[in-house]
Design a protein around this motif. Sequence first.
Motif, PDB file in Angstrom:
ATOM      1  N   VAL A  95      10.163  18.040   9.451  1.00 62.60           N
ATOM      2  CA  VAL A  95      10.451  16.732   8.615  1.00 62.60           C
ATOM      3  C   VAL A  95       9.169  15.885   8.643  1.00 62.60           C
ATOM      4  CG1 VAL A  95      11.036  15.668  11.136  1.00 62.60           C
ATOM      5  CG2 VAL A  95      11.958  14.642   9.095  1.00 62.60           C
ATOM      6  N   ILE A  96       8.872  15.419   7.471  1.00 61.96           N
ATOM      7  CA  ILE A  96       7.865  14.525   7.127  1.00 61.96           C
ATOM      8  C   ILE A  96       8.169  13.252   6.531  1.00 61.96           C
ATOM      9  CG2 ILE A  96       5.713  14.531   5.645  1.00 61.96           C
ATOM     10  CD1 ILE A  96       5.793  17.469   5.489  1.00 61.96           C
ATOM     11  N   ASN A  97       7.706  12.407   7.390  1.00 68.32           N
ATOM     12  CA  ASN A  97       8.255  10.612   7.054  1.00 68.32           C
ATOM     13  C   ASN A  97       6.766  10.052   6.773  1.00 68.32           C
ATOM     14  OD1 ASN A  97       8.313   8.054   9.258  1.00 68.32           O
ATOM     15  ND2 ASN A  97       9.764   8.337   7.342  1.00 68.32           N
ATOM     16  N   VAL A  98       7.036   9.304   5.751  1.00 69.77           N
ATOM     17  CA  VAL A  98       5.749   8.300   5.317  1.00 69.77           C
ATOM     18  C   VAL A  98       6.058   6.926   5.567  1.00 69.77           C
ATOM     19  CG1 VAL A  98       4.004   7.703   3.422  1.00 69.77           C
ATOM     20  CG2 VAL A  98       5.208  10.115   3.676  1.00 69.77           C
ATOM     21  N   ILE A  99       5.214   6.091   6.054  1.00 68.75           N
ATOM     22  CA  ILE A  99       5.434   4.808   6.494  1.00 68.75           C
ATOM     23  C   ILE A  99       4.402   4.057   5.611  1.00 68.75           C
ATOM     24  CG2 ILE A  99       5.632   2.788   8.232  1.00 68.75           C
ATOM     25  CD1 ILE A  99       7.904   4.616   8.090  1.00 68.75           C
ATOM     26  N   ARG A 100       4.565   2.839   5.305  1.00 68.97           N
ATOM     27  CA  ARG A 100       3.330   1.920   4.309  1.00 68.97           C
ATOM     28  C   ARG A 100       3.429   0.630   5.282  1.00 68.97           C
ATOM     29  NH1 ARG A 100       5.494  -2.126   1.101  1.00 68.97           N
ATOM     30  NH2 ARG A 100       3.462  -2.760   0.541  1.00 68.97           N
ATOM     31  N   GLU A 101       2.231   0.265   5.247  1.00 66.43           N
ATOM     32  CA  GLU A 101       1.915  -1.096   5.909  1.00 66.43           C
ATOM     33  C   GLU A 101       1.049  -1.643   4.964  1.00 66.43           C
ATOM     34  OE1 GLU A 101       0.107  -3.101   9.991  1.00 66.43           O
ATOM     35  OE2 GLU A 101       0.048  -0.899   9.656  1.00 66.43           O
ATOM     36  N   ASP A 102       1.487  -3.187   4.688  1.00 66.57           N
ATOM     37  CA  ASP A 102       0.777  -4.077   3.883  1.00 66.57           C
ATOM     38  C   ASP A 102       0.050  -4.852   4.747  1.00 66.57           C
ATOM     39  OD1 ASP A 102      -0.408  -6.076   2.353  1.00 66.57           O
ATOM     40  OD2 ASP A 102       1.312  -5.900   0.925  1.00 66.57           O
TER      41      ASP A 102
END
Length: 294
Positions: free
Chosen positions: A231-238
Amino acid sequence: MGRLHGGDMLSLLAEAGMLSARKVTRGVTLLASLDDVEFKKPVKLGDLVEIRAETLHKGNTSVEVSMKAMVMGEEVVSASGSYVKVDDLLRPTKITEELEVSSSHDKMVKEALERRAKRLEGLNRNMRFDVHDPTLGLRHRVTTSLHVSPEMTYDGRIISAGRLMKLMDDIGGTLGLKLIGYTRYHDDSSPDTVVTVAVRNLSFYSPVRLNDIITIRAGITYVGNTSMETVINVIREDPSFNVIENVSTAYFSYVRVGRDGKPKRMPEYIPSSSEEKLAYSEALSRRGMQRMRT
C-alpha cells in the motif's frame, strides 16, 4: 536486469494520456485516477516502445482515456484513466470541445463508461482529508519526505503525475528489495530483484503544488509465492498555509525475479499483528476480485 523501470513506464503512460486528453480539454489537465495497470510482459533494453493513448468519452469536466504500450506490435502494458480539466485555481471546469469517437470503438467506450460508473460509485469525496497512516502496524514499512521543486512540475505550478507515480513505485520497489535481502548490483552476477506487475485503485484527491512537502508512506500488505503487494500513500503539506491533505492511496504489486528473469519464491511471510492480518485479508479480497475480472 536490462528492463525498463516500472515507474518510468507509468510516467510514459500518464504523459501520453494527458496529451490525448488535452486535445479535447484544451486547457490545464490533471490525472484524476489511473485504473488497473497491467504489466503483461517486460520491456527490455533495446526494445522500441510505442505508447498509444485514445480519449474515449467526454464528461462535463473530465475525459476517459485508454493507454497502452506496444513492442513489435504486441501489447505489453495496458491502463486506463480519467483526466480532469481545471482552471487557474485548480478547480474542475467545463469542457466545451466536442469529442467524436469512431463506431469501431463502441466496445471500448462501453467499457470506459462502466469503469467510470464503478469509480464514481466508490468515490469518497472526503478522502483528501483522511491523512491517517495506512502503514501503521505493518512490520515492513518505509516513509520518505521531499520538497516539490520546479523540475518536478508540469509548468512550474503542479507536480507531474508521472513523476509522482515513479516516486511511489520506487519506494514500493525498495520495500520489495529489502524483503528479499537485496544488497547491491553486480554486473557479473546480478542478484534477484523485484519488478512491477500491477497498480490498483490509484486516484488523486488533491493536486500537489510547487513548494509543497510530500510524504510517501509504503507498507507490505501481502506476500505470496512469488509476488507481493504494497500500500502506498502520499500526503501533501503546504507549509505556508498549514494545510495537510491526502493526495493518493494505491496498491502496487511486484514479482521477485532471478537473473534469468523468471519468477522466484518470496521469503515466508505470516501476518501477525491485527493490522497485518486485516491488510492481508483485504489484499486477498482485491486479488480475488481481479481474478474474477480477468
